[in-house]
Design an enzyme around this catalytic site. Structure first.
Site, PDB file in Angstrom:
ATOM      1  CG  ASP A 220      34.603  37.421  37.342  1.00  0.00           C
ATOM      2  OD1 ASP A 220      34.067  38.171  38.174  1.00  0.00           O
ATOM      3  OD2 ASP A 220      35.672  37.718  36.767  1.00  0.00           O
TER       4      ASP A 220
ATOM      5  CG  HIS B 169      36.532  39.752  39.981  1.00  0.00           C
ATOM      6  ND1 HIS B 169      35.748  40.195  38.943  1.00  0.00           N
ATOM      7  CD2 HIS B 169      37.415  40.739  40.231  1.00  0.00           C
ATOM      8  CE1 HIS B 169      36.154  41.401  38.565  1.00  0.00           C
ATOM      9  NE2 HIS B 169      37.160  41.755  39.335  1.00  0.00           N
TER      10      HIS B 169
ATOM     11  CD  GLU C 214      38.676  45.070  38.314  1.00  0.00           C
ATOM     12  OE1 GLU C 214      38.790  46.060  37.583  1.00  0.00           O
ATOM     13  OE2 GLU C 214      37.898  44.136  38.075  1.00  0.00           O
TER      14      GLU C 214
HETATM   15  C1  ACM Z   1      41.076  42.508  35.084  1.00  0.00           C
HETATM   16  O1  ACM Z   1      40.868  42.986  33.958  1.00  0.00           O
HETATM   17  N1  ACM Z   1      40.291  42.814  36.101  1.00  0.00           N
HETATM   18  C2  ACM Z   1      42.178  41.614  35.322  1.00  0.00           C
END
Ligand code: ACM
Ligand code: ZN
Length: 763
Positions: free
Chosen positions: A199, A287, A347
């Site tokens: 991440d 991410h 996201e």
């Molecule tokens: C997430 O909680 N962004 C998958």
């Protein structure tokens, strides 16, 4: 009374008591599909032998032997079938008539028979026995070998996917810690560990082709999440960042860690011996900061770091991006034998794609509608590559947004995107339910309590039989921004993963919260023995705000006998040296109560509540009052009631009650109720709102209940001291998609809680 009759009566009573004693001792979680308790027990002794007739049961037979006799007692497991004598053996018997993960267990005074079709079923039968064993069993205590209660069980899981996700990027857990976590999972028949390996905040998996990812990408200076933890650790040691997770690099103390490929292969083997599949996640193209920072050519404009909302994602229109992703995924595929690779997909900050000439020309050339479809195109290319490696693509529910292939599997997390699960199954995609509001166990226990986790039903009532076939199961997630060590992970996980496990395994018709809760509290000694710092049941009776005019009483309800509560009134953190709560406490001045409960080695989070002394608020004397309250409707998508701003086009109407009325079931709007409430007597009034999404309640211009924001049904309350008469009341509400509810209740002085009624509202 005749002596013989008296003796028979006593014997009967003893037998009944011992049967009930047995029932209480049995606290199986998840509860089996079918179970029948009978009288008596199977006493294990030095001569007890374990027989297994097939190779499939050898592993589980060894596990059971170690549990009962200790690891050294090798000779207890015999390959073969027990003879006709029928006594003092445990037999692993292969059968054909059970589902793959199912098992039958028959415990009689003479012998124990475990039946399954193969290794997984045998393993789960042994896990059930593990929970039936008394706690005193230790290899050294041979003199007190255990007994097992006589019973028959036939058991099999409701769902094939019974998962937990662990984010090791935000904060790291060592290999040994993950192995212990795997042991916990096995005990509750959970079978899938999803590792969020990469991440923005850290890259945790060795990739031989790109050594920088771990040489540098696995280490960081403290970020805001670390600083938050360190701050919280001042009052709560479960937020401590372990020293073992630091390393000096070029004279700087850096936080982090990573796993080598060999270590991960060892972890995969360890998990597989416990019937657990490890699903790796490499979150892309968003991410992805840990990689983009080191290889900035991955992003559209070589910009790295944080964008407006999320980090700069990889550019999906450069060949070099695909080359990088494929190289990484090739190594991931070689480490993890699981059929799935999770590619995240959540996201993504598409702003940079909007400005990128390559991305825009790609959208044009491919005839795509927008950046979501561009991401979908990226997903498809990655998916085709995964297929070439024999793997299936799994992603967060954002992957539904630009269209999906039929083969991708969707993990639903966004409660505020309620259509995604339907879109997935109608398109023929498999689905896993991991909703943020119920299954993100990184949320505080008070926000997502045990009951909420337990009562969530993952199969929507309007799913057809065909839709339901695509529902693989459920998963809880531990995002680790605020989980800096293993103790904190235990605290977040227990007992809530027991609730998830029961939903995942047990037929829904057998679920019952009261019964489950009793089994959970019965399990506490076992959790103690496993040295698990679990979340204690909350002490009831302290509100966020208690308003009083003269004196108030702090009256706590302590849920466990062996629990002690310590409190302070001066704002300091309570410890075992603070005041011990023994009886209700009278409070006559404004103060903040802070309390913490202790049970053995365990302690709770600090709970706090303000006590506020108020003068009775004077009523107003409105003229020309009429019954009902004015309601203004406004169309639109609002994040909170602060965004409501009605104009002359908004629809105004007088209604009798504060509720959604004819707008019930509709999405994206706001309501403002304005008028007067008539209160009959002087005193402190408590108002309680339950709403989905947010609402606020004001008396005059004083905010009494703040239940604002976009959220699922949530209850909040507030108090205010009022003189009898009419007081101005305003309730604002907004609906931001998904569930809808608005309920206002009141607790008048000395009365119990009831809905606010039409005859006390005026305009
Ligand atoms: C997430 O909680 N962004 C998958
Ligand atoms: Zn681009």
């Amino acid at each position: 009374m005749n002596k013989l009759y008296y003796f028979a009566l006593c014997l009967c009573a003893i037998m009944i008591m011992s049967f009930h004693g047995q029932c209480q001792k049995i606290a199986l979680i998840p509860v089996p599909a079918k179970m029948q308790l009978t009288e008596g027990e199977f006493q294990i002794n030095k001569s007890t032998r374990i027989y297994c007739s097939t190779n499939d049961s050898k592993h589980s037979a060894g596990v059971l032997s170690a549990l009962l006799f200790g690891k050294a007692e090798k000779g207890k497991v015999i390959s073969g079938v027990p003879g006709n004598a029928g006594k003092n053996y445990i037999f692993f018997k292969e059968v054909k008539d059970l589902p793959t993960e199912g098992y039958r267990l028959s415990i009689k005074s003479q012998n124990v028979v475990l039946e399954a079709t193969g290794s997984v079923g045998f393993f789960y039968a042994v896990q059930t026995i593990r929970q039936l064993l008394p706690l005193r069993v230790k290899a050294s205590e041979k003199a007190t070998l255990p007994s097992l209660p006589n019973l028959t069980i036939e058991d099999y899981p409701r769902f094939a996917w019974r998962g937990l996700m662990l984010d090791v990027s935000r904060h790291f857990q060592t290999l040994e810690e993950i192995k212990t976590f795997i042991d916990y999972m096995a005990l509750y028949k959970l079978n899938t560990l999803h590792l969020h390996l990469t991440d923005d905040q850290g890259w945790r998996v060795e990739i031989k082709k790109y050594p920088l990812l771990t040489e540098k990408g696995a280490w960081r200076e403290h970020n805001t999440q670390d600083n938050d933890c360190l701050n919280r650790a001042k009052e709560d040691p479960t937020y401590t960042i372990p020293e073992k997770n630091y390393k000096m690099i070029a004279g700087k103390k850096m936080y982090g860690g990573y796993y080598t490929q060999d270590q991960l292969r060892d972890l995969v083997r360890y998990a597989s011996e416990r019937c657990i599949t490890i699903i790796p996640e490499v979150d892309m193209p968003g991410h992805f900061k840990a990689a983009v920072d080191l290889y900035p050519e991955l992003s559209c404009t070589k910009e790295a770091g944080w964008g407006s909302l999320f980090s700069f994602p990889a550019c999906p229109s450069k060949e070099t991006t695909y080359e990088f992703m494929k190289n990484v995924l090739t190594e991931i595929a070689s480490i993890f034998p699981a059929p799935y690779i999770h590619i995240g997909g959540d996201e993504v900050n598409v702003d940079s794609w909007k400005k990128c000439p390559l991305c825009q020309s790609s959208i044009q050339k491919k005839g795509l509608k927008d950046e979501h479809e561009l991401q979908s195109d990226f997903n498809r290319q990655i998916e085709a590559f995964l297929h070439s490696k024999g793997k299936k693509l799994l992603g967060w529910d954002e992957i539904t947004e630009g269209g999906l292939t039929k083969e991708a599997t969707v993990m639903w997390w966004r409660n505020w995107a309620p259509k995604a699960p339907y879109q997935a199954v109608k398109n023929g995609n498999d689905l896993i339910m991991s909703p943020d509001f119920q299954y993100y166990l990184s949320a505080e226990n008070l926000e997502t309590p045990l009951r909420k986790v337990y009562e969530y039903e993952p199969c929507p009532a309007d799913f057809t039989t065909e839709d339901a076939k695509h529902l693989l199961g459920v998963q809880a997630c531990f995002w680790s921004e605020q989980i800096p060590n293993f103790t904190r992970l235990q605290f977040q996980a227990f007992p809530r993963i027991m609730a998830l496990a029961e939903t995942a395994w047990t037929p829904s018709s057998l679920k019952n919260y009261t019964d489950f809760y009793a089994r959970v509290t019965n399990s506490f000694p076992r959790l103690d023995a496993m040295k698990i710092h679990f979340h204690l049941p909350p002490v009831e009776g302290l509100k966020d705000l208690t308003v009083f005019t003269d004196k108030a009483t702090l009256n706590l309800r302590i849920p466990l006998q062996d629990m002690k509560v310590y409190y302070t009134l001066d704002g300091t953190a309570p410890t075992q040296n603070s005041s011990l709560y023994t009886h209700p406490v009278v409070i006559d001045h404004a103060c903040k109560v802070r309390m913490r409960s202790y049970r053995g080695e365990n302690f709770s989070e600090i709970r706090e509540g303000n006590f506020e002394k108020q003068a009775l608020r004077e009523p107003v004397n409105p003229v020309n009052l009429q019954s009902g309250i004015k309601r203004t409707f406004q169309n639109g998508r609002f994040e909170s009631t602060r965004d409501l701003n009605p104009d002359q086009n908004s629809d105004v109407k007088v209604v009798q009650n504060i509720e959604t009325g004819e707008y019930s079931g509709r999405e994206f709007y706001g309501l403002i109720f304005n008028g007067f409430i008539k209160v009959e007597k002087d005193g402190v009034y408590e108002f309680i709102s339950t709403s989905d999404d947010g609402n606020v309640l004001l008396i005059g211009d004083t905010m009494v209940v703040n239940n604002d924001g976009s959220h699922a049904a949530s209850e909040r309350s507030g108090m205010i001291a009022l003189k009898a008469g009419y007081h101005p009341i305003t309730v604002k509400y907004h609906q931001r998609g998904g569930g809808y509810e608005l309920k206002i209740e009141v607790c008048a002085p000395g009365e119990s809680r009831r809905p606010l009624s039409a005859d006390e509202l005026f305009h």
